[in-house]
Each structure stands twice: as C-alpha cells, then as structure tokens.
Design an enzyme around this catalytic site. Sequence first.
Site, PDB file in Angstrom:
ATOM      1  CB  THR A 101      -0.940  -0.007   1.221  1.00 42.54           C
ATOM      2  OG1 THR A 101      -1.745  -1.185   1.180  1.00 42.54           O
ATOM      3  CG2 THR A 101      -1.861   1.203   1.221  1.00 42.54           C
ATOM      4  CB  THR A 177       0.831  -3.375   6.569  1.00 48.10           C
ATOM      5  OG1 THR A 177      -0.479  -3.481   5.994  1.00 48.10           O
ATOM      6  CG2 THR A 177       1.351  -1.967   6.392  1.00 48.10           C
ATOM      7  CG  ASP A 178      -2.271  -7.502   4.730  1.00 43.96           C
ATOM      8  OD1 ASP A 178      -2.515  -6.681   5.648  1.00 43.96           O
ATOM      9  OD2 ASP A 178      -3.035  -7.686   3.768  1.00 43.96           O
ATOM     10  CE  LYS A 254      -2.403  -4.865   8.835  1.00 43.61           C
ATOM     11  NZ  LYS A 254      -2.610  -4.836   7.378  1.00 43.61           N
TER      12      LYS A 254
END
Length: 436
Positions: A101, A177-178, A254
């Site tokens: 992202t 980020t995942d 996360k």
Amino acid sequence: MTYKELSKDYLENYGLSIGDTIKVHKEDISYTGILLDRPEDADDGYLVIKLSSGYNIGVAIDNTTAELIEKGDKPKIGYDEEEIPTDPSKQNISIVSTGGTVSSVIDYRTGAVHPKFTASDLVKANPELLDYANYNVKALYNILSENMKPEYWVKAAEEIASDISEGADGVVIAHGTDTMHYTAAALSFMLKTPVPIIITGAQRSSDRPSSDANINLIDSVIAAKSDIAEVCVCMHGSLNDEYTYLHRGTKVRKMHTSRRDTFRSINAQPIAKIQNKKINVNPEYNYVKRGENELEVNTAIEEKVGFIKSFPGISEEFIEYHIDKGYKGIVIEGTGLGHVPDNLIESFKRAADEKIPVVMTSQCLYGRVNMNVYSTGREIIDAGVISGMDMTPETAYVKLCWALGQSDDYDEVKEIMQNNIAGEFSQKSSIKDFLN
C-alpha cells in the site's frame, strides 16, 4: 471513461471530462472540485468530485446541474523519470520497494488498491525526504504483500547486502503491511548488518489525503540514519500523525486490519519512539549499534515448512498429511501455554521418529509457552515437540524455515531453535510488555 451510460450522457451533455474543475448545483447547495474517474463496478448516476480540502464526495445527478469552471487533464499517477538530487554532506540511504500500500494507488478499474509506484516515485511523491539524505532507489518487486514468498525474502536480503557493501549508510524497505512481520523476521535471521535496516509501509495508499505513508517514510529514513543497526519495523504509534514506533524485526506483529497504529511489539517494548523528527531510544533496550557487526549474509532457507493452528476437534490427519507430503518441519499454534488435543501426540511422536522438528507456539501471542504445567503438555514434550518460548508464531515459522536451511540434522535444528539469534525470544517475560 469508466462512467456508465447514464452518468456518461450527463457529462457529455455539459461538455465535461475527467480532470476538469466543475461546479455542480443541487437544490440550494453547490460543490466545486475536480471531476474524478470512478471504479467500473460503481453504481450509475453519480459523479465523484475532489474538493479543495482533499476529500472526495459523490453527487447523485438527479435534479443536478453542472458547469465547467476550467478544463483539465485526466490525473496521472506516476512521475517522469528524472535524476534525484544529491548532497555530499548527507548520508546515503537505499530505498528498496517491494510494493504494498505504501507504494500503491487506487486502481479505478476496480476501486481497489493496486501497486504502481516505483521506489523513485516514493521519493518524488514525498519531496521532504530530500531534506534528510541522499537516495539510491530501486523497485525490487511490485506486489501486494499477500503475494510475498520465501524466495522473495532471499532476493531482498541479497539486494540489501549488495547496497550495504556498496556504501549505503542505511536501508529503508517499502513493504505491504499484511506480511511485513514475516519479512522482518526473515531478514533478521538472514542478515547481520553494520547499518540500520528499516521496513515500513502504509495502511492507506499514497494518493489518499489520509495516507500514513509520508510520516512512516520520513521517520524510517531518520531511523536508517540512526545508530540502531538492526532490522526494524517503523510504523505509526497512534491514530494521528504524532509519532512512530521502531519495533525489533523478530518481535513485531500486525494487530489490526485497518488502524494506523496496527503494529505492536509482542512480549517486548519498542526499541524507540520517533517524534518531531527526533529518535528517542528506549533506555532499557540493549540494541546492536552501528558498526558493531560485520556484514554477514546467510539466505539458505527451507520452504517446505507447515504452519498449523490447533482448534477444538482438530484431527491428527493435519499432522499426518504434512509428514506424508514430505514437509521438513512443522510449527503448531497451540492454545494457552502450548497445548493441543491429546489425539495429536502419536503424530508428534511419528514426526520425531522421522526427524521432522515440530515447534510449539501459542495463539495467545503474549506470554510464553510452558508445556511443563499440565499433563498433556508434558506428554507433548515427551513426544519431542520443541518449545517456541515467547516467539510469535510467525517468527517461529520463519526461524524454522531458516534453521532447516542451515542444517537437516534434527538435533542441530533443535539447537538453533533454542538459541537466541536475533532477539526473537526473551529470557524472562515482563507484565509491562502486555499492559503497554
């Protein structure tokens, strides 16, 4: 033009096209802004306008009139190729983009986030970065993080090591980020580094007014210039743009699907807090300092490692399947202190007999595995299962992949898993790590 027939006819009637500045009137209200493109699957009969505030609104065309204020070009995402200026008085930072992202924009064909920016675009989209360092930029991949693979960790480690060998004073990796915490752990095991390696990302893409990319990138560069020569993750520490935290690469996870402050240190405190462009190191943290290590690269890895979550009613077939399919190791995400139903124990014994290491972690995340407390846990130990101590399940999985890349000897792999290599487990748990 992705507007459907009704909206398209409306635009043609008023002589409007994407990129024009327009004013729409609806009853006693009017809006002025730039006409934007729309997702292909959006409902017909609406216009999307970007207001001067930066926010987008949708306006139904029923009982609405429009006028052209100024003709404009359709917005283009991306930047023309041009040289990034350098300043010999500044440190040299390498920026490596893998996608995600932070280096994405809205894809108006679908309304979804799509990785399109190059690493160079990141600098040009965030020109404040030039105040802090010189940059060598490269796009290693252009993928969303769910498509990350262990083989990509290897290439990333090799590219980072090459940049450091060529004189980079620090490295910033733009990443989705995942799966960022998987990559952070992998690089922590694969690299001993004399300079900071900082992984960052964004929860909202760079073309959104609410994007967190800018601050995460700038603070990551500040961290890359610091004395903290470890693999770290730098992300927002609050919902607002107040500060970021620097988390050790093997202790971060996360923890929320969409919040800006989604990343937390698990069974640990953040290494540092970056606020007002200043880095404040946690005085209790014993981190590796710049120049203490010589650069070492060890990217050998075994990809055939199973990752299984225990649940009520789980069958031994889950374990047997991985053994039968030739998996070289298995990580179990057990309940509580490291428990699974007792019907799995015989399968664990078979794995041990076939020299397949099985590592136990906990779904609780906080706290540490202790299989000595209850009778089932002791049977699990007797079946040859290795404690993951207070490692996160993801870090234990990555470490087992890496350990099996170092050796196929069961006892040697067990020794590696129980040796603290990159700060992946704590010798003693602290209640404040959970409370904070």
